[in-house]
Design a protein around this motif. Structure first.
Motif, mmCIF file in Angstrom:
data_model
loop_
_atom_site.group_PDB
_atom_site.id
_atom_site.type_symbol
_atom_site.label_atom_id
_atom_site.label_comp_id
_atom_site.label_asym_id
_atom_site.label_seq_id
_atom_site.Cartn_x
_atom_site.Cartn_y
_atom_site.Cartn_z
ATOM 1 N N ALA A 155 35.294 29.418 46.631
ATOM 2 C CA ALA A 155 34.385 30.417 47.211
ATOM 3 C C ALA A 155 32.999 30.387 46.587
ATOM 4 C CB ALA A 155 34.984 31.811 47.050
ATOM 5 N N GLY A 156 32.867 29.792 45.413
ATOM 6 C CA GLY A 156 31.569 29.742 44.755
ATOM 7 C C GLY A 156 31.187 31.051 44.087
ATOM 8 N N VAL A 157 32.177 31.790 43.610
ATOM 9 C CA VAL A 157 31.919 33.040 42.895
ATOM 10 C C VAL A 157 32.376 32.869 41.449
ATOM 11 C CG1 VAL A 157 32.127 34.479 44.955
ATOM 12 C CG2 VAL A 157 34.144 34.032 43.577
ATOM 13 N N SER A 158 32.007 33.822 40.600
ATOM 14 C CA SER A 158 32.428 33.740 39.202
ATOM 15 C C SER A 158 33.929 34.015 39.088
ATOM 16 C CB SER A 158 31.647 34.743 38.355
ATOM 17 O OG SER A 158 32.008 36.057 38.705
ATOM 18 N N LEU A 159 34.495 33.609 37.981
ATOM 19 C CA LEU A 159 35.922 33.808 37.769
ATOM 20 C C LEU A 159 36.276 35.286 37.692
ATOM 21 C CD1 LEU A 159 38.638 32.442 37.330
ATOM 22 C CD2 LEU A 159 38.119 32.329 34.887
ATOM 23 N N SER A 160 35.439 36.079 37.035
ATOM 24 C CA SER A 160 35.730 37.513 36.944
ATOM 25 C C SER A 160 35.633 38.176 38.311
ATOM 26 C CB SER A 160 34.794 38.185 35.945
ATOM 27 O OG SER A 160 33.457 38.090 36.382
ATOM 28 N N GLN A 161 34.657 37.750 39.119
ATOM 29 C CA GLN A 161 34.542 38.302 40.472
ATOM 30 C C GLN A 161 35.743 37.905 41.316
ATOM 31 O OE1 GLN A 161 32.172 40.397 41.585
ATOM 32 N NE2 GLN A 161 33.322 40.555 43.477
ATOM 33 N N ALA A 162 36.214 36.670 41.173
ATOM 34 C CA ALA A 162 37.386 36.216 41.920
ATOM 35 C C ALA A 162 38.618 37.022 41.519
ATOM 36 C CB ALA A 162 37.620 34.731 41.677
ATOM 37 N N ARG A 163 38.784 37.291 40.227
ATOM 38 C CA ARG A 163 39.926 38.093 39.778
ATOM 39 C C ARG A 163 39.875 39.503 40.342
ATOM 40 N NH1 ARG A 163 39.555 35.968 33.700
ATOM 41 N NH2 ARG A 163 40.846 34.114 33.930
ATOM 42 N N LYS A 164 38.682 40.125 40.319
ATOM 43 C CA LYS A 164 38.541 41.480 40.855
ATOM 44 C C LYS A 164 38.845 41.503 42.353
ATOM 45 C CE LYS A 164 34.998 42.929 37.587
ATOM 46 N NZ LYS A 164 33.572 43.265 37.435
ATOM 47 N N ASP A 165 38.295 40.531 43.084
ATOM 48 C CA ASP A 165 38.507 40.502 44.525
ATOM 49 C C ASP A 165 39.958 40.213 44.876
ATOM 50 O OD1 ASP A 165 35.897 41.119 45.030
ATOM 51 O OD2 ASP A 165 35.288 39.089 45.574
#
Length: 133
Positions: free
Chosen positions: A50-60
């Motif tokens: 998705a091209g997002v940060s790892l923390s953002q991916a975990r939250k989402d």
């Protein structure tokens, strides 16, 4: 004048909008999950796709698992494995009014509205040119 106790005022200040409303995952994360055929994903794979940060991916992914009633398991390596239903969009639409309304606005309302804005801007520009000259 105000009869509120300091503890109540302090607790009212600590509430945020995100605490009151459900948090929707980003569309790129949902699209990345739909690209995987098994719907079993790890946060690092989704972050890369998705091209997002790892923390953002975990939250989402955590928010998405909560909304879609997906499963979260822990692998032998200690990674969180998220498993989602095959019909993810329909499950999200049935479980979340906010998701359904966002999808309706972005897919149905926004394209014709944006087209009308572009046309009206062009007409206003042409009208101003004709008025000046």
């Amino acid at each position: 004048k105000w009869n509120l106790r300091p503890a109540i005022i302090l607790s009212m200040r600590s509430l945020s909008y995100d605490d009151l409303m459900e948090r929707l995952p980003s569309k790129v994360v949902i699209d990345a999950i739909e690209q995987t055929p098994s719907r079993t994903v790890v946060a690092s794979d989704i972050a890369a796709t998705a091209g997002v940060s790892l923390s953002q991916a975990r939250k989402d992914l955590t928010a998405l698992a909560s909304l879609s009633r997906g499963d979260i398991a822990v692998s032998d390596d200690g990674d969180l494995i998220y498993k989602f239903p095959k019909d993810l969009n329909s499950v999200l639409s049935s479980n979340s009014f906010k998701f359904e309304s966002r999808r309706f606005l972005t897919e149905t309302v926004w394209p014709p509205l944006f087209y009308l804005v572009r046309i009206s801007f062009g007409l206003a520009l042409l009208a101003s040119i004709f008025i000046i000259f």
